[in-house]
Design a protein around this motif. Sequence first.
Motif: not given
Ligand code: PLP
Length: 468
Positions: A97, A294-295, A228, A292, A302, A152-154, A258-259, A180, A225-226
């Motif tokens: 990433r 790292d996006k 993605s 996230s 994170a 991380n975001n998860a 969840d963005l 995702i 929820v986004h």
């Molecule tokens: C990428 C993503 C996640 C997971 O995030 P990580 O940081 O990879 O764990 C969860 N929800 C959405 C909507 C995402 O785009």
Amino acid sequence: MDTHQLLRELPPVDEVLGLIPAAAKQSLPHKVIVDQIRTAIAEIRKQVLAGQLADPEDLTPRQVAELALKKAYGYWQPNLRPVINATGVVLHTNLGRAVLSSQAREAIYIITKGYSNLELDLETGERGSRYSHVVELLCQLTGAEAALVVNNNAAAVLLALNTLAQGKEVIVSRGQLVEIGGSFRVPEVMSASGARLVEVGTTNKTYQRDYRKAITEDTALLLKVHPSNYRIMGFTQETSLEDLVALGAETGLPVMEDLGSGFLVDLRPYGITGEPTVQEEIKAGADIVTFSGDKLLGGPQAGIIVGKKKYVDQMAKNQLTRALRVDKLTMAALEATLRAYLWEPEQTIEMVPILKMLTVKSEILQKRAATLAVKLQNSLEDKVQVSIEPGVSQAGGGSLPMLELPTTLVTLRPGGGRVDKWAARLRQGTPAVMVRIADGKLVLDVRTVLEEEEESLLEALADCLPLS
Ligand SMILES: *Cc1c(COP(=O)(O)O)cnc(C)c1O
């Protein structure tokens, strides 16, 4: 010579070891050298037994030593190693990433060199919180009351659901029950958190009234929820965050989003649309927003949670937070990355590599591609047909799936040999290089190649040329 005689010719380990140069013995652990000599001997023995090796000249101690040394150096290369990303996918999950800013890298170096105040309040001398280093920054940048950081975001989503809705119901639109990248699926994360999923609406249309009808006394949370890397096109209706917030206010239920990616800077002036910023979602009234590190933020891995203090405090007290906590490397890099956002947008973009890659001007890409093409044609001569052509790069990482970033591609058609073999050799080289393949050509997108990597890329391409 028959097989048995040949096998008797194989040198013992000690004899081979004696032929390993002193320089190699200094740069490689003894154990690694000995192991690789054993492996080399075993490999040759197998070849002899299979009848693939019949010349005693191939079994001399010197030959074995050479093979063992090659293996030892190969083994001693780190498994996790740099890769030149010539795919044009900016947030390539398989390639780690976000590329970190120089400030973030420096921060990791400084903090890991010695001890730090990770959990010490230097003013009082008392125990401090590791989160304190970024909470103020996150609140200032996003406009939120409180913040927390996990692995991380998860993990952020899991923690939020577990804290706010364990044993209770969470209402989600059917259009947002997405997967995702393999291991994150909304229904699965929901059940792992102990919350019960209540699906409402249809795949393409969900109205505020669908959420309203599903609310019971067991409802704990309204979740958006986004989607993605996925879009529902055409005849669609998504309930806006504002409508969910209004419903939340009316019913006393928290609203979480969840963005996924989480932009902290508005890139619309650069033509990058379709992704809200975190601050916009907080302003719209979301109680909790997770994203996230790292996006699109361009920092370390994170999961960042921002929102109302009441809910964030509950999460901080959850035992799960301890299991999901981030280390000092992450904290150092995250703090430095966040500080880049205190500068003016143009300066932030200059500092955060992935923002720079996303917004770089087409003319610059064109120029870089043209220069690379000329150099390649010069070094590869008539072995390869080099061209430049227009193409598109991707944001990747599940962000901005509809965004087509115009770029200039360098394409290479080898005169002989297979292009997929060339790509495989590039992958296995030092440095490793990842490219795209299309229509029998190797395709390079300079957008994701760092300027300081260009020379190595040229060398790697020449070194790995497919053989006719
Ligand atoms: C990428 C993503 C996640 C997971 O995030 P990580 O940081 O990879 O764990 C969860 N929800 C959405 C909507 C995402 O785009």
